[in-house]
Design a protein around this motif. Sequence first.
Motif, PDB file in Angstrom:
ATOM      1  N   GLU A   1      53.754  37.585  32.669  1.00  0.00           N
ATOM      2  CA  GLU A   1      52.571  36.954  32.088  1.00  0.00           C
ATOM      3  C   GLU A   1      52.894  35.656  31.340  1.00  0.00           C
ATOM      4  O   GLU A   1      52.159  34.677  31.417  1.00  0.00           O
ATOM      5  CB  GLU A   1      51.854  37.939  31.153  1.00  0.00           C
ATOM      6  N   ARG A   2      54.041  35.651  30.597  1.00  0.00           N
ATOM      7  CA  ARG A   2      54.407  34.425  29.873  1.00  0.00           C
ATOM      8  C   ARG A   2      54.587  33.265  30.865  1.00  0.00           C
ATOM      9  O   ARG A   2      54.144  32.141  30.625  1.00  0.00           O
ATOM     10  CB  ARG A   2      55.705  34.683  29.092  1.00  0.00           C
ATOM     11  N   CYS A   3      55.192  33.573  31.986  1.00  0.00           N
ATOM     12  CA  CYS A   3      55.413  32.573  33.027  1.00  0.00           C
ATOM     13  C   CYS A   3      54.076  32.080  33.579  1.00  0.00           C
ATOM     14  O   CYS A   3      53.831  30.864  33.664  1.00  0.00           O
ATOM     15  CB  CYS A   3      56.271  33.186  34.126  1.00  0.00           C
TER      16      CYS A   3
ATOM     17  N   ALA B   1      49.776  27.813  33.875  1.00  0.00           N
ATOM     18  CA  ALA B   1      48.362  27.449  33.706  1.00  0.00           C
ATOM     19  C   ALA B   1      48.228  26.272  32.728  1.00  0.00           C
ATOM     20  O   ALA B   1      47.439  25.342  32.960  1.00  0.00           O
ATOM     21  CB  ALA B   1      47.563  28.651  33.210  1.00  0.00           C
ATOM     22  N   LEU B   2      49.015  26.278  31.667  1.00  0.00           N
ATOM     23  CA  LEU B   2      48.928  25.186  30.690  1.00  0.00           C
ATOM     24  C   LEU B   2      49.404  23.864  31.290  1.00  0.00           C
ATOM     25  O   LEU B   2      48.768  22.821  31.104  1.00  0.00           O
ATOM     26  CB  LEU B   2      49.785  25.521  29.456  1.00  0.00           C
TER      27      LEU B   2
ATOM     28  N   LEU C   1      47.463  31.304  41.759  1.00  0.00           N
ATOM     29  CA  LEU C   1      48.361  30.140  41.696  1.00  0.00           C
ATOM     30  C   LEU C   1      47.731  28.944  42.411  1.00  0.00           C
ATOM     31  O   LEU C   1      47.738  27.816  41.888  1.00  0.00           O
ATOM     32  CB  LEU C   1      49.718  30.492  42.329  1.00  0.00           C
ATOM     33  N   PHE C   2      47.156  29.175  43.582  1.00  0.00           N
ATOM     34  CA  PHE C   2      46.578  28.058  44.341  1.00  0.00           C
ATOM     35  C   PHE C   2      45.431  27.413  43.550  1.00  0.00           C
ATOM     36  O   PHE C   2      45.262  26.188  43.584  1.00  0.00           O
ATOM     37  CB  PHE C   2      46.087  28.520  45.713  1.00  0.00           C
ATOM     38  N   ALA C   3      44.665  28.230  42.825  1.00  0.00           N
ATOM     39  CA  ALA C   3      43.564  27.663  42.021  1.00  0.00           C
ATOM     40  C   ALA C   3      44.118  26.736  40.933  1.00  0.00           C
ATOM     41  O   ALA C   3      43.504  25.720  40.598  1.00  0.00           O
ATOM     42  CB  ALA C   3      42.742  28.792  41.389  1.00  0.00           C
ATOM     43  N   LEU C   4      45.297  27.066  40.400  1.00  0.00           N
ATOM     44  CA  LEU C   4      45.889  26.230  39.343  1.00  0.00           C
ATOM     45  C   LEU C   4      46.456  24.926  39.897  1.00  0.00           C
ATOM     46  O   LEU C   4      46.401  23.885  39.232  1.00  0.00           O
ATOM     47  CB  LEU C   4      47.009  26.991  38.622  1.00  0.00           C
ATOM     48  N   VAL C   5      47.062  24.987  41.092  1.00  0.00           N
ATOM     49  CA  VAL C   5      47.797  23.807  41.594  1.00  0.00           C
ATOM     50  C   VAL C   5      46.952  22.903  42.476  1.00  0.00           C
ATOM     51  O   VAL C   5      47.355  21.776  42.772  1.00  0.00           O
ATOM     52  CB  VAL C   5      49.065  24.229  42.383  1.00  0.00           C
TER      53      VAL C   5
END
Length: 285
Positions: free
Chosen positions: A114-116, A121-122, A147-151
């Motif tokens: 989760e930390r990763c 996300a930040l 992940l794809f939504a973030l990148v």
Amino acid sequence: MDDAQNWHEITLTAERVEALRKRADQHKYDHGHAVVLSGGAGRTGAARLAGRAALRIGTGLVTLGVPGSAQMEVACQETAIMLRRVDDPLALESLLADDRLNAFCIGPGFGVGERCRACVALICGANRSVVLDADVLTSFSDDPEALFALVWNRPVVMTPHKGEFRRLFPDLAGADPRVACRKAAMRAGCTILLKGSETSVADADGGLGVHNPDGKRAAPYLATAGSGDVLAGMICGLLARGFVPVAAAETAAWLHAEAGRRIGAGLIAEDLPEALPAIFAEIGL
Ligand SMILES: NC(=O)C1=CN([C@@H]2O[C@H](COP(=O)(O)OP(=O)(O)OC[C@H]3O[C@@H](n4cnc5c(N)ncnc54)[C@H](OP(=O)(O)O)[C@@H]3O)[C@@H](O)[C@H]2O)[C@@H](O)CC1
Ligand SMILES: Nc1ncnc2c1ncn2[C@@H]1O[C@H](COP(=O)(O)OP(=O)(O)O)[C@@H](O)[C@H]1O
């Protein structure tokens, strides 16, 4: 687009050689400030390799973001590389508030979980150039769409080896690697470098570069622990220097392989950044 014939060979173009040059009127802040986020005590080697590679490729400043538990370990090893304590996403937010820190690398030795995911996300939310490698890719293997939504449409380079690729793109893993890499980049909406004896670099628009397509630039001694961590650091360093993601990934892939070819048998990952000055001298920097 899935035409396996529609690709270019990755070479070191004259334009990219010029982009690697440091001019006499420039100072270190003109060459960017790369941040590599490290895992905790006993797990800092991969981030230190990446940081060293970012510095050797010409980034003006390199900072390792290190949990408090690992600060002494890292401080005992590093001199030119700077340290900042980064225990949690809150500390990362304060780093991101300084926009001179213009490229990030996260994943090598970072730790899965989760930390990763929160740190990714930040960084992506701040629209910062970033290399996502190793434990980042594993951290999202249960939910690749997150992940794809973030990148999507961000200045991101993902650098999976074949195992990591299979975890994020299980349906593509059996395909021809070039086709798989291109489809993956279009699906994720960012640049993807798929590692292997042949390395593919694809962008979200379907562009595809291939390094060592005919085996003539083989570098089999790159198959050693930490070699991919060095590649991630090289890409991050070039992003900090202002290369766009595809150019950073392709240029780093070429230089990384060139270093591997020159060192040959006996290569260990630490050798790779140290090989860059001789390569740079030979290409006329
Ligand atoms: N000096 C240091 O500090 C170093 C630290 N490191 C750090 O260690 C962490 C773990 O990274 P990692 O890459 O070793 O392991 P990970 O991805 O979790 O799983 C590996 C499994 O994936 C599979 N697999 C399939 N194809 C593959 C391929 N082409 N290349 C590799 N694997 C392939 C294969 O499984 P199989 O296919 O056999 O089932 C294999 O068992 C990460 O944070 C990294 O940065 C390392 O970089 C070393 C130096
Ligand atoms: N047989 C090979 N020929 C050329 N390059 C290779 C070969 N095997 C691995 N490499 C390169 O070495 C690096 C290994 O990266 P990776 O698997 O992430 O290792 P690590 O996680 O230990 O750093 C990649 O850049 C990959 O392309």
